[in-house]
Design a protein around this motif. Structure first.
Motif, PDB file in Angstrom:
ATOM      1  N   GLY A  99      51.942  17.772  49.412  1.00 55.56           N
ATOM      2  CA  GLY A  99      50.515  17.524  49.596  1.00 55.56           C
ATOM      3  C   GLY A  99      49.827  16.823  48.439  1.00 55.56           C
ATOM      4  N   GLU A 100      50.553  16.560  47.356  1.00 56.78           N
ATOM      5  CA  GLU A 100      49.913  15.905  46.204  1.00 56.78           C
ATOM      6  C   GLU A 100      49.737  14.399  46.424  1.00 56.78           C
ATOM      7  OE1 GLU A 100      51.285  18.638  42.394  1.00 56.78           O
ATOM      8  OE2 GLU A 100      52.473  16.884  42.894  1.00 56.78           O
ATOM      9  N   PHE A 101      48.768  13.847  45.711  1.00 55.74           N
ATOM     10  CA  PHE A 101      48.591  12.391  45.642  1.00 55.74           C
ATOM     11  C   PHE A 101      48.523  12.072  44.151  1.00 55.74           C
ATOM     12  CE2 PHE A 101      45.560   8.656  46.952  1.00 55.74           C
ATOM     13  CZ  PHE A 101      46.560   7.747  46.626  1.00 55.74           C
ATOM     14  N   SER A 102      49.593  11.484  43.618  1.00 56.99           N
ATOM     15  CA  SER A 102      49.713  11.285  42.173  1.00 56.99           C
ATOM     16  C   SER A 102      49.860   9.818  41.816  1.00 56.99           C
ATOM     17  CB  SER A 102      50.963  11.993  41.634  1.00 56.99           C
ATOM     18  OG  SER A 102      51.018  13.317  42.083  1.00 56.99           O
ATOM     19  N   ASN A 155      42.117  -2.076  47.538  1.00 56.65           N
ATOM     20  CA  ASN A 155      41.380  -0.833  47.763  1.00 56.65           C
ATOM     21  C   ASN A 155      41.536  -0.331  49.193  1.00 56.65           C
ATOM     22  OD1 ASN A 155      40.004   0.442  45.517  1.00 56.65           O
ATOM     23  ND2 ASN A 155      39.114  -1.579  45.186  1.00 56.65           N
ATOM     24  N   GLU A 156      41.701  -1.244  50.131  1.00 54.54           N
ATOM     25  CA  GLU A 156      41.911  -0.823  51.527  1.00 54.54           C
ATOM     26  C   GLU A 156      43.264  -0.112  51.698  1.00 54.54           C
ATOM     27  OE1 GLU A 156      39.114  -4.354  53.405  1.00 54.54           O
ATOM     28  OE2 GLU A 156      41.289  -4.455  53.709  1.00 54.54           O
ATOM     29  N   ILE A 157      44.273  -0.561  50.939  1.00 57.07           N
ATOM     30  CA  ILE A 157      45.575   0.129  50.993  1.00 57.07           C
ATOM     31  C   ILE A 157      45.435   1.537  50.399  1.00 57.07           C
ATOM     32  CG2 ILE A 157      47.941   0.112  50.027  1.00 57.07           C
ATOM     33  CD1 ILE A 157      47.590  -1.815  52.419  1.00 57.07           C
ATOM     34  N   ILE A 158      44.651   1.652  49.316  1.00 59.32           N
ATOM     35  CA  ILE A 158      44.446   2.981  48.725  1.00 59.32           C
ATOM     36  C   ILE A 158      43.622   3.864  49.676  1.00 59.32           C
ATOM     37  CG2 ILE A 158      43.654   4.273  46.663  1.00 59.32           C
ATOM     38  CD1 ILE A 158      46.100   2.301  46.301  1.00 59.32           C
ATOM     39  N   ASP A 159      42.666   3.256  50.403  1.00 57.72           N
ATOM     40  CA  ASP A 159      41.928   4.008  51.437  1.00 57.72           C
ATOM     41  C   ASP A 159      42.920   4.609  52.438  1.00 57.72           C
ATOM     42  OD1 ASP A 159      39.540   3.138  50.331  1.00 57.72           O
ATOM     43  OD2 ASP A 159      39.194   1.563  51.830  1.00 57.72           O
ATOM     44  N   ASN A 213      46.950  11.131  52.967  1.00 54.00           N
ATOM     45  CA  ASN A 213      47.071  12.326  52.137  1.00 54.00           C
ATOM     46  C   ASN A 213      46.108  13.419  52.591  1.00 54.00           C
ATOM     47  OD1 ASN A 213      45.837  13.662  49.331  1.00 54.00           O
ATOM     48  ND2 ASN A 213      48.065  13.707  49.540  1.00 54.00           N
ATOM     49  N   THR A 214      44.843  13.050  52.786  1.00 51.48           N
ATOM     50  CA  THR A 214      43.830  14.056  53.115  1.00 51.48           C
ATOM     51  C   THR A 214      43.987  14.569  54.545  1.00 51.48           C
ATOM     52  OG1 THR A 214      42.366  12.829  51.671  1.00 51.48           O
ATOM     53  CG2 THR A 214      41.334  14.495  53.031  1.00 51.48           C
ATOM     54  N   ASN A 215      44.188  13.652  55.486  1.00 47.38           N
ATOM     55  CA  ASN A 215      44.195  14.064  56.895  1.00 47.38           C
ATOM     56  C   ASN A 215      45.543  14.564  57.372  1.00 47.38           C
ATOM     57  OD1 ASN A 215      41.611  13.100  56.791  1.00 47.38           O
ATOM     58  ND2 ASN A 215      42.084  11.160  57.805  1.00 47.38           N
ATOM     59  N   GLU A 216      46.625  14.045  56.769  1.00 48.44           N
ATOM     60  CA  GLU A 216      47.946  14.409  57.293  1.00 48.44           C
ATOM     61  C   GLU A 216      48.818  15.116  56.275  1.00 48.44           C
ATOM     62  OE1 GLU A 216      49.663  11.165  59.547  1.00 48.44           O
ATOM     63  OE2 GLU A 216      47.638  10.393  59.854  1.00 48.44           O
ATOM     64  N   GLY A 217      48.264  15.316  55.076  1.00 45.86           N
ATOM     65  CA  GLY A 217      49.007  16.061  54.055  1.00 45.86           C
ATOM     66  C   GLY A 217      50.230  15.332  53.538  1.00 45.86           C
ATOM     67  N   ILE A 218      50.258  14.002  53.694  1.00 45.80           N
ATOM     68  CA  ILE A 218      51.427  13.250  53.227  1.00 45.80           C
ATOM     69  C   ILE A 218      51.414  13.173  51.701  1.00 45.80           C
ATOM     70  CG2 ILE A 218      52.507  10.946  53.249  1.00 45.80           C
ATOM     71  CD1 ILE A 218      51.855  10.895  56.223  1.00 45.80           C
ATOM     72  N   THR A 219      52.546  13.486  51.106  1.00 46.76           N
ATOM     73  CA  THR A 219      52.684  13.498  49.649  1.00 46.76           C
ATOM     74  C   THR A 219      52.967  12.075  49.173  1.00 46.76           C
ATOM     75  OG1 THR A 219      53.673  15.677  49.950  1.00 46.76           O
ATOM     76  CG2 THR A 219      53.903  14.667  47.763  1.00 46.76           C
ATOM     77  N   ILE A 220      52.180  11.632  48.192  1.00 44.51           N
ATOM     78  CA  ILE A 220      52.301  10.251  47.728  1.00 44.51           C
ATOM     79  C   ILE A 220      52.404  10.216  46.205  1.00 44.51           C
ATOM     80  CG2 ILE A 220      51.178   7.961  47.678  1.00 44.51           C
ATOM     81  CD1 ILE A 220      49.614   8.892  50.226  1.00 44.51           C
ATOM     82  N   VAL A 221      53.350   9.442  45.703  1.00 43.17           N
ATOM     83  CA  VAL A 221      53.426   9.144  44.272  1.00 43.17           C
ATOM     84  C   VAL A 221      53.365   7.629  44.140  1.00 43.17           C
ATOM     85  CG1 VAL A 221      54.759   9.319  42.137  1.00 43.17           C
ATOM     86  CG2 VAL A 221      54.851  11.180  43.811  1.00 43.17           C
ATOM     87  N   MET A 222      52.404   7.165  43.350  1.00 44.90           N
ATOM     88  CA  MET A 222      52.145   5.734  43.272  1.00 44.90           C
ATOM     89  C   MET A 222      52.158   5.284  41.810  1.00 44.90           C
ATOM     90  SD  MET A 222      48.618   4.059  44.597  1.00 44.90           S
ATOM     91  CE  MET A 222      47.542   5.050  43.566  1.00 44.90           C
ATOM     92  N   VAL A 223      52.900   4.225  41.535  1.00 42.76           N
ATOM     93  CA  VAL A 223      52.870   3.621  40.205  1.00 42.76           C
ATOM     94  C   VAL A 223      51.767   2.574  40.196  1.00 42.76           C
ATOM     95  CG1 VAL A 223      54.109   2.082  38.636  1.00 42.76           C
ATOM     96  CG2 VAL A 223      55.319   3.976  39.716  1.00 42.76           C
TER      97      VAL A 223
END
Ligand code: ATP
Ligand code: MG
Length: 233
Positions: free
Chosen positions: A38-41, A186-190, A196-206
């Motif tokens: 569930g994290e977005f890092s 910014n649209e990709i980050i949206d 992440n918020t609606n579906e709880g998908i865990t994301i790690v982004m460089v």
């Protein structure tokens, strides 16, 4: 599912590269990092600091020289290459700066590629899922187009759909906005934020960009192969 459950944990991980002159370069030094469901890092740090190398460890694209990698509670050091790639295929989806789409395949075929090459047949209808993702990402009308016929922002949305096709536990993105203008980036980050918020998908982004990193909830700073700070809010 609890948001505290650990997906992957790196323990005392080192990565060495043997250089042409016979010397050893330490690209990662004693990394301890845990990614939870569930994290977005964001992984941030200057060029050459080890961000991509670290992402390759988390994505099981490369093995550490020393240290342990635990995925869903299991040490993966004993897995051979086939077992590792089978695990990788179901566990992680990748998004890259250069989109990495195949120009000879249609948008829909690109999205389906991980399912096409999977050793284990998915237990869901991948075609249906591809259609659902294209619809959600506003690219359904482009499904029979080829990547070089659509915009950069659309190409990156195709890449995000491809990353999600196997229902991975984790999405890893290396500079996903690096080839996009400010607004499209910014649209990709949206889109990541919604996933992440609606579906709880865990994301790690460089990312290099502080403005982008600030939109995540955890910022992991890397400098000279070491994690120098790890801020959650
Ligand atoms: N295959 C390799 N052989 C030798 N050195 C390497 C190799 N891959 C990476 N390195 C070195 O390891 C260090 C970290 O590289 P890495 O690609 O992880 O940096 P990065 O933080 O992702 O940089 P950037 O922001 O420019 O993408 C760099 O000094 C790089 O030159
Ligand atoms: Mg990099």
């Amino acid at each position: 599912m609890k948001t505290t459950s650990s997906i992957i944990s790196l323990k005392n991980v080192f990565k060495e590269y043997l250089l042409g002159d016979g010397s050893v370069f330490l690209a990662l030094k004693n990394i301890n990092l845990e990614i939870h469901q569930g994290e977005f890092s964001a992984i941030i740090g200057p060029s050459g600091s080890g961000k991509s190398t670290l992402m390759h460890m988390v994505g099981l694209l490369d093995k550490p020289s020393r240290g342990e990698i635990i995925v869903n509670g299991k040490d993966i050091s004993g897995l051979d290459d086939n077992q590792t790639s089978t695990l990788r295929n179901s566990y992680v989806g990748f998004v890259f700066q250069q989109f990495n789409l195949l120009n000879k395949l249609t948008i829909k075929e690109n999205i389906l590629l991980p399912a096409t090459y999977s050793r284990i047949k998915p237990d869901f209808d991948a075609e249906e899922r591809a259609e659902m993702l294209m619809e959600k990402f506003g690219i359904l009308s482009k499904k029979d187009s080829f990547p070089n016929r659509i915009s950069g922002g659309q190409q990156q949305r195709v890449a995000v759909a491809r990353a999600l096709i196997m229902k991975p536990q984790l999405v890893l993105a290396d500079e996903p906005t690096g080839n996009l203008d400010h607004k499209t980036g910014n649209e990709i980050i949206d889109l990541f934020e919604q996933l992440n918020t609606n579906e709880g998908i865990t994301i790690v982004m460089v990312t290099h960009e502080m403005e982008i990193a600030e939109r995540t909830r955890r910022q992991i700073r890397v400098l000279d192969g070491e994690i120098t700070s790890d801020k959650k809010r």
